[in-house]
Structures are given as C-alpha cells and as structure tokens.
Design an enzyme around this catalytic site. Structure first.
Site, mmCIF file in Angstrom:
data_model
loop_
_atom_site.group_PDB
_atom_site.id
_atom_site.type_symbol
_atom_site.label_atom_id
_atom_site.label_comp_id
_atom_site.label_asym_id
_atom_site.label_seq_id
_atom_site.Cartn_x
_atom_site.Cartn_y
_atom_site.Cartn_z
ATOM 1 N N GLU A 33 1.214 6.640 -6.826
ATOM 2 C CA GLU A 33 0.071 7.509 -7.112
ATOM 3 C C GLU A 33 0.500 8.971 -7.112
ATOM 4 O O GLU A 33 0.102 9.754 -7.986
ATOM 5 C CB GLU A 33 -1.039 7.279 -6.082
ATOM 6 C CG GLU A 33 -1.803 5.975 -6.268
ATOM 7 C CD GLU A 33 -2.750 5.697 -5.116
ATOM 8 O OE1 GLU A 33 -3.046 6.646 -4.346
ATOM 9 O OE2 GLU A 33 -3.208 4.547 -4.979
ATOM 10 N N TYR B 98 0.831 -1.212 0.000
ATOM 11 C CA TYR B 98 0.000 0.000 0.000
ATOM 12 C C TYR B 98 0.863 1.259 0.000
ATOM 13 O O TYR B 98 0.574 2.217 -0.728
ATOM 14 C CB TYR B 98 -0.928 0.006 1.213
ATOM 15 C CG TYR B 98 -1.649 1.322 1.389
ATOM 16 C CD1 TYR B 98 -2.659 1.706 0.510
ATOM 17 C CD2 TYR B 98 -1.302 2.199 2.416
ATOM 18 C CE1 TYR B 98 -3.309 2.923 0.648
ATOM 19 C CE2 TYR B 98 -1.940 3.412 2.562
ATOM 20 C CZ TYR B 98 -2.941 3.775 1.684
ATOM 21 O OH TYR B 98 -3.573 4.988 1.817
#
Length: 224
Positions: A154, A147
């Site tokens: 991102e 993550y």
C-alpha cells in the site's frame, strides 16, 4: 428466532465475501496463466468492480463488531478496512492510468489472500463450536505477515502514484477572503507515516489477539 436470523445473516455475508474473494483470486490467477506478464494492464478492468463491491461491503463489519454479532477487536478492523478503501477509491479508481501498474495486481492478490484466510475461518466458527488447533493457529499466524506485506505494498502504491496526482490542486475556503490551496501529493505523503503508525498498532493488536486465542485453546485442552 432472533439468534437464528443473525446467524443466517452472518452466514450469507461471509459466504458472499468468500465467494467474491475466491472469484477475484481465481480470475487473476487464470489470466496470469493464460497471458503471463501481459495480464496486468487490464487486470483492474476485469476484477475492479467486484473488488470495489467487496471492499464497500466490508464496512458492514464495523456494525457486526459493535453490535456483538462478531467477536473481534474493532480498532484493527477499522484500520484495515479504511486503509484498503482509501487506497482503492482515492488512488486506484480515481487514476485510470495507474490501474495498469503491476503493483495493483500485487495489492489485489495480498488483499484477497487475507480475505481467504479470514472468511472461511469465520464460516467455520459460525457452523462449528469447536475448531481444530491447526485451523486456529493457521488463521491467527498467517494473517499477520500477509497484513504486513499488504501494508508495505500500500505504501509503495501510494508512492508510485504520486506523479499521477501532480496536477491535483484542491482549495479550502477558510474565511470569505482567504482561500488555501492544497497540493494533493502532499496529502498522500503525509498519509504515509499515518499508514505506518496505524499498521504498527494493528500488528500489535493482532499479535495480542493471537496470544489470547491460543491461550484460551490451550486452557480448554487442559480442562479436558
């Protein structure tokens, strides 16, 4: 009967998500093995539709948790799903020229690795009341660094996509004679610190959940 219907629904949902993530991961890997570096320019066209469907479908998990169909924390799930959907549809889908960027392939790989860590574990929890310590530890341990890496990519994706939005100007009508124009790259840049803050909260909650799950497992072993 109600419980059995819920169980069948959850099995079908998680199996669909697992199948979709497996197909995307296998498709991307096969393309890289056959085409090497030349695979990423049209990677989005080959897996983008299935990826979009899987990400849209993942919004159902909000209702799963809220309705107690799934035992998980709602806030980190909302953050993770919304982060992905915003990046996917606002940046990747809307900017066709950016879809050939190598960072998109990296992002898709990390998202699917996270899905392949989650959905098989959820399926095992649905079909079995007892999981091995190794399975529990692997799920709650490896999902956290994956993550973190996905959030990092991102941020990189949004930063690299800024030049593609240079002509993006949106207007907001405040009152009848007043109209405010917003340069969209500024919106994306303002989103970056929010992304970092949300990621830190999510990591803290995931670490807390990991500790609780492993502590519960250790207590069960001591009782036996």
């Amino acid at each position: 009967m109600r419980c059995s219907i819920r169980l069948v629904y959850l099995l079908i949902y998680n199996l669909l998500q697992f199948s979709g993530s497996t197909w995307i991961f296998a498709n991307m890997t096969a393309r890289f093995l056959f085409f090497g570096r030349g695979a990423h320019p049209d990677m989005f066209y080959s897996v983008g539709v299935v990826m979009s469907l899987c990400q849209l479908l993942s919004m159902l998990e909000f209702f799963h948790i809220a309705d107690s169909l799934e035992k998980a924390r709602l806030l980190p799930r909302i953050i993770q799903v919304m982060e992905r959907n915003l990046l996917l549809f606002v940046v990747f889908v809307s900017q066709e020229e950016f879809q050939s960027n190598p960072i998109v392939c990296v992002q898709f790989y990390l998202w699917n690795i996270a899905q392949l860590l989650r959905y098989p574990h959820t399926l095992l929890c649905l079909v079995s009341s007892t999981l091995s310590a190794n399975t529990l530890w692997a799920h709650h341990t490896f999902s956290i660094p994956v993550y973190v890496l996905s959030v990092l990519t991102e941020g990189i994706s949004i930063w690299q996509a800024l030049p593609y939005f240079e002509n993006g100007m949106y207007s907001i009508q405040l009152t009848a004679p007043v109209q405010v124009f917003i340069h969209f790259p500024y919106v994306l840049m303002a989103y970056l610190p929010l992304l970092a803050a949300a990621a830190m909260v999510t990591v803290w909650l995931l670490l807390k959940e990991r500790k609780q799950q492993l502590d519960c497992w250790n207590k069960k072993l001591k009782r036996k």
